[in-house]
Design an enzyme around this catalytic site. Structure first.
Site, PDB file in Angstrom:
ATOM      1  N   CYS A  82       0.783  -1.244   0.000  1.00  0.00           N
ATOM      2  CA  CYS A  82       0.000   0.000   0.000  1.00  0.00           C
ATOM      3  C   CYS A  82       0.808   1.283   0.000  1.00  0.00           C
ATOM      4  O   CYS A  82       0.592   2.157  -0.844  1.00  0.00           O
ATOM      5  CB  CYS A  82      -0.898   0.055   1.230  1.00  0.00           C
ATOM      6  SG  CYS A  82      -2.117  -1.245   1.312  1.00  0.00           S
ATOM      7  N   HIS A 136      -1.572   5.723   2.904  1.00  0.00           N
ATOM      8  CA  HIS A 136      -1.399   4.677   3.921  1.00  0.00           C
ATOM      9  C   HIS A 136      -1.098   5.378   5.252  1.00  0.00           C
ATOM     10  O   HIS A 136      -0.308   6.311   5.279  1.00  0.00           O
ATOM     11  CB  HIS A 136      -0.245   3.745   3.532  1.00  0.00           C
ATOM     12  CG  HIS A 136      -0.135   2.560   4.436  1.00  0.00           C
ATOM     13  ND1 HIS A 136      -0.933   1.442   4.285  1.00  0.00           N
ATOM     14  CD2 HIS A 136       0.641   2.327   5.513  1.00  0.00           C
ATOM     15  CE1 HIS A 136      -0.640   0.573   5.232  1.00  0.00           C
ATOM     16  NE2 HIS A 136       0.310   1.080   5.989  1.00  0.00           N
TER      17      HIS A 136
END
Ligand SMILES: *[C@@H]1O[C@H](CO)[C@@H](O)[C@H](O)[C@H]1NC(C)=O
Ligand SMILES: *[C@@H]1O[C@H](CO)[C@@H](O)[C@H](O)[C@H]1NC(C)=O
Ligand SMILES: *[C@@H]1O[C@H](CO)[C@@H](O)[C@H](O)[C@H]1NC(C)=O
Ligand SMILES: *[C@@H]1O[C@H](CO)[C@@H](O)[C@H](O)[C@H]1NC(C)=O
Length: 341
Positions: A82, A136
């Site tokens: 991510c 993230h």
């Protein structure tokens, strides 16, 4: 979250000629006819979608968006986890430039003070808002989702997110476990809701407010599913009877694969239902009946997110914003379901 594989990045443009008016706006001001932007990011979404020809997966809302959009057919994940993937596409720079391949640094401090896409809109007179998982979390966005640079308002995170990895999944023993496979009765979970439902509700509230704002908006909505654990409303499981769920076509560890290139899915192994399988490290295998259940719950999670996308786009339409808003939908990278998963 699993080994690098085929990539997925696709964007749906609801309006064809969208971007033209953005470029002509002077810094800090904005053309009166400037379009809004709704950016939807779906965590770990692979192209297992009707609009990519998948015959099993039910994704009617995303398919409908795709049907009148530009559908990208040949895109790649810059990095298959991510934080680096999101930092890459949100700054428009490759991981070799952001110097982020994992989760452990903030590009502005570590690599360069690169602007982000929302920051660029903000600097050009837009109100920019983040809902759910866009950057993230953690150090890779300076524990602030890159605030204040990227966003005009404090980023929103759903309160029920904290239960995602806790013992809220009813097992066959009737007890609650922190499982990988976690179909739930939403009325029974803590707070009576799930993170992605809350994010949709907040995004719709924001659309109602932003609609009357004097300036255009850039609203980013990041959905948490179908990232593991597969914690989703149990009714979506019925869409995928186990006998209809196919297994990965290429489940074997490739001959000659160097061990360094293999991801032993340690994250999945930590879940109580997977631990109970006593899988051997690093290659497993995962029993085929459990592989089938993993795939069932992944697809059910995709359908659950699809309904959230449908609610969001219906609200956009109902508020008469659809014709003045560019809609883009993307994953952060793919999710690889092979080598036994
Ligand atoms: C990261 O956040 C801290 C705490 O808010 C702040 O002092 C620091 O300036 C931020 N780093 C950058 C590079 O903006
Ligand atoms: C980073 O860039 C922003 C503008 O894009 C500027 O406001 C900020 O001061 C810069 N920070 C550093 C540490 O150069
Ligand atoms: C499962 O597969 C059967 C046989 O192909 C099909 O008739 C049925 O509609 C499928 N069920 C679902 C829920 O897709
Ligand atoms: C896993 O190992 C435990 C302890 O050795 C054992 O009690 C259990 O039956 C095993 N489970 C399976 C599915 O083999």
């Amino acid at each position: 979250m699993l080994p690098p594989g085929r990539g997925l990045l696709w964007l749906g443009l609801v309006l064809g000629s969208a971007c033209a008016s953005l470029g002509s706006a002077a810094p800090g001001s904005v053309a009166t006819d400037a379009l809004n932007v709704l950016l939807i990011i779906v965590d770990d979404l692979r192209p297992s979608l009707g609009c990519y020809g998948d015959k099993l997966v039910r994704s009617p809302n995303i398919d409908q968006l795709a049907s009148h959009s530009l559908l990208f057919q040949n895109a790649f994940a810059q990095q298959a986890v991510c934080a680096p993937s999101r930092v890459s596409f949100l700054t428009g720079r490759r991981p070799d430039t952001t110097r982020l391949y994992d989760f452990n640094s903030y590009w502005r401090a570590h690599a360069g003070n690169f602007s982000t896409i929302p920051q660029y809109f903000k600097q050009n007179g837009y109100v920019t808002v983040s809902v759910g998982k866009v950057f993230h979390p953690g150090i890779s966005s300076n524990h602030s989702d890159d605030s204040p640079y990227s966003w005009s308002l404090p980023p929103y995170h759903p309160s029920s997110e904290k239960y995602e990895n806790t013992k809220t999944c009813k097992g066959p023993d009737g007890e609650l476990h922190a499982n990988l496979l976690c179909p739930v009765d939403v009325a029974e979970v803590p707070e009576g809701t799930l993170p992605d439902k809350q994010s949709t509700e907040r995004a719709i509230q924001l659309l109602e407010k932003l609609r009357t704002s004097a300036v255009p908006f850039f609203l980013a909505v990041g959905y948490h599913k179908p990232h593991i654990p597969f914690r989703y409303p149990q009714e979506f499981q019925k869409l995928y009877p186990l006998e209809n769920v196919t297994l990965a076509p290429d489940p074997q560890v490739p001959a000659g694969l160097p061990p360094v290139a293999y991801n032993p899915w340690m994250d999945i192994r930590q879940r109580e239902d997977v631990q109970a399988l006593n899988l051997s490290v690093p290659y497993g295998p995962i029993p085929t009946d459990f592989q089938r259940k993993i795939r069932q719950s992944y697809f059910a999670s995709v359908s659950y997110v699809d309904t959230q996308v449908g609610r969001l786009l219906s609200a956009l339409d109902g508020l008469e914003l659809a014709r003045s808003t560019i809609v883009a939908l993307t994953s952060d990278h793919v999710f690889v379901m092979r080598i036994g998963v």
